[in-house]
Scaffold this motif. Structure first.
Motif, PDB file in Angstrom:
ATOM      1  N   ALA A  11       0.981  -1.287   0.128  1.00 21.00           N
ATOM      2  CA  ALA A  11      -0.167  -0.016   0.025  1.00 21.00           C
ATOM      3  C   ALA A  11       0.787   1.137  -0.073  1.00 21.00           C
ATOM      4  O   ALA A  11       0.922   2.159   1.122  1.00 21.00           O
ATOM      5  N   PRO A  12       1.513   1.557  -1.019  1.00 16.84           N
ATOM      6  CA  PRO A  12       2.849   2.723  -1.038  1.00 16.84           C
ATOM      7  C   PRO A  12       1.780   3.746  -1.044  1.00 16.84           C
ATOM      8  O   PRO A  12       0.677   3.830  -1.633  1.00 16.84           O
ATOM      9  N   ARG A  13       2.303   5.144  -0.455  1.00 21.30           N
ATOM     10  CA  ARG A  13       1.626   6.400  -0.409  1.00 21.30           C
ATOM     11  C   ARG A  13       2.017   7.066  -1.531  1.00 21.30           C
ATOM     12  O   ARG A  13       1.348   8.167  -1.733  1.00 21.30           O
ATOM     13  N   GLY A  14       3.075   7.047  -2.120  1.00 25.30           N
ATOM     14  CA  GLY A  14       3.599   7.550  -3.542  1.00 25.30           C
ATOM     15  C   GLY A  14       4.932   7.334  -3.862  1.00 25.30           C
ATOM     16  O   GLY A  14       5.788   6.723  -3.081  1.00 25.30           O
ATOM     17  N   TYR A  15       5.352   7.476  -5.170  1.00 31.30           N
ATOM     18  CA  TYR A  15       6.473   7.573  -5.649  1.00 31.30           C
ATOM     19  C   TYR A  15       6.824   8.517  -6.803  1.00 31.30           C
ATOM     20  O   TYR A  15       5.602   8.772  -7.564  1.00 31.30           O
TER      21      TYR A  15
END
Length: 534
Positions: free
Chosen positions: A334-338
């Motif tokens: 569940a990454p928050r962003g990149y």
């Protein structure tokens, strides 16, 4: 990632876009937007498009028909730049909405015809029929041999027709371009194109396989209601291994914001399926500049990969121009962003009239839980700036098998600065040099690293208080880390230098952050050191 012949280099793309906009502003045509040739009405909805993509994935792939390649190959970027769409013929040139739509012609780098459609308020779609009269074509142009049914190659969204035309004429300036395979670009807050996004990436840097470039074959433009600030565009994607339906909601603000909804369906197994991919160029920077390679101090569209993990850690990974293709995977849930960012905004660090210092950041913000997977970074060796050699993408943990489907939503931020910056200090420079102490013979197999941090809690450190560096390496022997303020009088500007002694030829993973007590003061710096760099 192999070089896709359908995508221009950054210099070629900027030349073409500039030439088209400039020449189009002087093109004379009695036609109006109402003169666009339209096909018969057909019902359209995104749900129906999604069903169509699903059905296509269950059938054999049918390559699109193309004009004669011998003609297209003659339309190089110089000739292509002279094929100027007449702005009077732009879709929505007189409204509704703020942003007229203009179209690209086909050529050597864009050989797949793309169908364009306009959708009215009642859900009725009509194809915009190609007509060579939409373009100002020089008498000696090889494009005159394409005939009356060649097709469009892509489109651009022009700046607002309701804005101050003396300051920013919509006829001369655009802010989004979809052109070549599933590539698209937008300008950031500094009015400059740079890196690209893609609909999907298929088998980038997979040994023994040729990368596949699925293409957007159709676009549908929703007719704006009144003077809506946003524009909605749907797209159909198709390729040998995958089909898909996309819906883009685009907004022009300080930069560009895109909400993307995608439904993807696999025809066959894919070894490396990259979702929400970003594609950029990195040749060299202050980190490791090749001697006598180029007169400029730095050449890159992006200088690092930023990650905001599912557990909330902010990571900065400077980019490399490696001696061989390298793939790094940053496992996450569940990454928050990149995103691929251009943190160095100092013109003096580039000295180039194509303004690398103004290239936009591209940040991917997942909307919803993307589950288990990894942000994968692909770095490909280059010896020039004309090739995109960097890819960052989300690769799900589960195998991408034939019959699999993916539904995802995400937001793309094309900005001058990271949209969700860490409150901690940022890494602002990474430098590599000869190890050892001044005045003494350099020890063999030793490399010195100098890493700079700026801002965050470092600004408020009491006088005489020094941060502690936490350094780790996957191989070799680390020397003592020295932490000191950078002697430039800038509050909160610190650097860490340390030596690494190693005889290995394998990549070494380095990790560093600053802390005070148990509290982190900086984001986490990760770096993949390749001994061939030294």
């Amino acid at each position: 990632m192999t070089q896709d012949a359908r995508q221009l280099s950054r210099r070629e793309f900027l030349f073409t876009a500039t030439a088209l906009a400039t020449l189009a502003a002087t093109a004379a045509s009695p036609a109006t937007a109402a003169a666009l040739r339209l096909g018969r009405a057909q019902k359209f909805s995104f749900e129906a498009l999604r069903d169509r993509a699903r059905a296509m994935a269950g059938a054999r792939y049918q390559p699109p028909k193309q004009p004669p390649r011998k003609v297209l190959d003659q339309i190089n970027y110089d000739a292509h730049g002279k094929l100027c769409f007449n702005p009077d013929d732009a879709l929505f040139a007189d409204g509704p909405g703020r942003y007229p739509v203009t179209f690209f012609a086909m050529g050597r780098y864009f050989q797949t015809p793309v169908r364009m459609h306009v959708v009215d308020a009642h859900g009725e779609a009509r194809e915009i029929r190609y007509d060579p009269d939409y373009f100002s074509t020089p008498a000696d142009s090889p494009a005159r041999e394409l005939g009356p049914h060649a097709g469009f190659a892509g489109f651009r969204l022009q700046e607002s027709r309701l804005g101050d035309q003396k300051k920013l004429s919509w006829r001369k300036n655009d802010w989004v371009a979809f052109l070549g395979a599933s590539y698209f670009r937008a300008i950031g807050g500094l009015y400059q194109y740079g890196l690209s996004a893609r609909g999907v990436a298929v088998n980038v840097a997979v040994a023994g396989q040729v990368e596949e470039f699925p293409a957007f074959t159709d676009f549908w433009f929703d007719t704006p209601q009144d003077d809506d600030a946003a524009i909605t565009i749907c797209a159909l994607l198709d390729g040998p291994s995958i089909s898909g339906a996309y819906r883009f909601k685009l907004e022009r603000n300080a930069g560009v914001l895109m909400d993307v909804e995608a439904a993807l369906f696999l025809r066959r197994d894919v070894e490396r399926l990259g979702l929400a991919p970003c594609t950029s160029m990195y040749w060299f920077s202050e980190t490791a500049r090749p001697a006598l390679e180029d007169w400029r101090p730095e050449v890159h569209d992006s200088d690092g990969l930023a990650l905001w993990t599912g557990v909330g850690e902010h990571i900065w990974r400077p980019l490399n121009d490696p001696p061989r293709t390298m793939v790094s995977a940053f496992q996450d849930k569940a990454p928050r962003g990149y995103g691929l960012l251009q943190r160095d905004r100092n013109f003096d660090h580039y000295q180039d009239g194509v303004y690398y210092d103004r290239r936009p950041d591209l940040w991917v913000e997942p909307l919803g839980d993307w589950g288990q997977g990894a942000v994968q970074l692909v770095e490909i060796p280059t010896n020039d700036e004309i090739h995109d050699n960097i890819v960052a993408m989300w690769v799900p943990a589960a195998k991408a098998s034939a019959g699999s489907s993916y539904n995802l939503r995400y937001r793309l931020h094309w900005t001058a600065d990271e949209p969700y910056p860490s409150p901690l200090a940022h890494c602002v420079a990474t430098r590599i040099g000869r190890g050892g102490e001044p005045g003494l013979p350099p020890p063999p197999h030793t490399v010195k690293f100098m890493v700079e941090f700026l801002g965050g809690p470092l600004v408020k450190l009491p006088f005489g208080v020094k941060p502690q560096a936490v350094v780790a390496a996957s191989a070799g022997t680390l020397g003592a880390a020295v932490v000191e303020p950078v002697p430039d009088g800038v509050a909160g500007h610190w650097r860490v230098h340390f030596d690494l002694d190693t005889t290995t030829t394998a990549p070494i993973e380095l990790r560093l952050y600053l802390k005070l007590g148990n509290a982190a003061l900086s984001e986490t710096w990760l770096y993949q050191f390749l001994p061939q760099q030294s």
